[in-house]
Design an enzyme around this catalytic site. Sequence first.
Site, PDB file in Angstrom:
ATOM      1  N   GLU A   1       0.836  -1.212   0.000  1.00 22.95           N
ATOM      2  CA  GLU A   1       0.000   0.000   0.000  1.00 22.95           C
ATOM      3  C   GLU A   1       0.869   1.260   0.000  1.00 22.95           C
ATOM      4  O   GLU A   1       0.569   2.232  -0.688  1.00 22.95           O
ATOM      5  CB  GLU A   1      -0.941  -0.015   1.207  1.00 22.95           C
ATOM      6  CG  GLU A   1      -2.049  -1.039   1.020  1.00 22.95           C
ATOM      7  CD  GLU A   1      -2.927  -1.257   2.243  1.00 22.95           C
ATOM      8  OE1 GLU A   1      -4.015  -1.821   2.066  1.00 22.95           O
ATOM      9  OE2 GLU A   1      -2.536  -0.885   3.356  1.00 22.95           O
TER      10      GLU A   1
ATOM     11  N   LYS B   1     -13.545   5.760  11.675  1.00 23.38           N
ATOM     12  CA  LYS B   1     -12.078   5.764  11.545  1.00 23.38           C
ATOM     13  C   LYS B   1     -11.464   7.097  11.980  1.00 23.38           C
ATOM     14  O   LYS B   1     -10.253   7.221  12.056  1.00 23.38           O
ATOM     15  CB  LYS B   1     -11.683   5.514  10.082  1.00 23.38           C
ATOM     16  CG  LYS B   1     -12.317   4.300   9.417  1.00 23.38           C
ATOM     17  CD  LYS B   1     -11.717   3.033   9.905  1.00 23.38           C
ATOM     18  CE  LYS B   1     -12.219   1.770   9.249  1.00 23.38           C
ATOM     19  NZ  LYS B   1     -12.003   1.658   7.836  1.00 23.38           N
TER      20      LYS B   1
HETATM   21  C1  5RP Z   1      -5.279  -2.928   4.570  1.00 23.52           C
HETATM   22  C2  5RP Z   1      -5.621  -1.567   5.005  1.00 23.52           C
HETATM   23  C3  5RP Z   1      -7.057  -1.153   4.887  1.00 23.52           C
HETATM   24  O1  5RP Z   1      -7.119  -0.024   4.087  1.00 23.52           O
HETATM   25  C4  5RP Z   1      -7.599  -0.856   6.239  1.00 23.52           C
HETATM   26  O2  5RP Z   1      -7.407  -1.979   7.065  1.00 23.52           O
HETATM   27  C5  5RP Z   1      -9.088  -0.492   6.185  1.00 23.52           C
HETATM   28  O3  5RP Z   1      -9.841  -1.610   5.893  1.00 23.52           O
HETATM   29  P1  5RP Z   1     -11.410  -1.591   5.775  1.00 23.52           P
HETATM   30  O4  5RP Z   1     -11.748  -0.766   4.592  1.00 23.52           O
HETATM   31  O5  5RP Z   1     -11.759  -3.052   5.599  1.00 23.52           O
HETATM   32  O6  5RP Z   1     -11.980  -1.035   7.052  1.00 23.52           O
HETATM   33  O7  5RP Z   1      -4.813  -0.783   5.445  1.00 23.52           O
HETATM   34  O8  5RP Z   1      -3.941  -3.237   4.851  1.00 23.52           O
END
Ligand code: 5RP
Length: 225
Positions: A106, A124
């Site tokens: 990422e 978040k």
């Molecule tokens: C994966 C990530 C995701 O972007 C993060 O965990 C958010 O996930 P979600 O959209 O399922 O809440 O960093 O490595």
Amino acid sequence: MDVNAEKRQAGDKAAEYVQSGMTIGIGTGSTVYWLIQALARRIAQENLGFRAVATSEKTAHLIRGLGFDVVSLDQVKHLDLAIDGADEVDPRGHLIKGGGGALVRERLVARAAERFIVMVDESKQVQVLGKFPLPIEVVPFGWQTTSDRIRDLGVDPVLRLEGQEAFVSDNGNYIVDAKFKAIPDPDRLYRSVKLLAGVVDVGIFAEFKPLIIIAKDGEVKEQQW
Ligand code: 5RP
């Protein structure tokens, strides 16, 4: 409004930024799932054409199945956009990522992109990063000694499991999750953890100026850093 509906709204909004001819990075996770569905609809309805680099094998598998043109980062090197989710975002646009275990790819994809778009639902948003345990990718060799070095920073790192076994990232590494109570200086913590022997990468993304798409109470807000 439930979290899944908010994730869907954020994914729909982010998909609007993709234009024909672009090369884009596609993140990993349940919010990204909705982005992918929205892009698949636009491909079918508008004949949208773009190339995509996936940040995980999971995402690559999903988008290949939907007929996306998947390329490797080394084939293209430069991306117009990268779109991803996050586990936490603070008021300065700093992120915790890696809940899905894809933090290394990422970051590589986001760094290669001209613009980084991050989709979050309201759960978040935090004042200070650190409620979410910080994902740290470590090499399997001597991982307990690496964990001990992380523990010396005053936290209790926990090896991430998948069933009974250690979770293995797409890069063949382990992940330990470390609950720092608060991360008031994300850049500083990133640098200190990243320098520890055995650490591959740390789930603090503080070097970007992302466009954050926030879905909250049925509304979608955007904030550019
Ligand atoms: C994966 C990530 C995701 O972007 C993060 O965990 C958010 O996930 P979600 O959209 O399922 O809440 O960093 O490595």
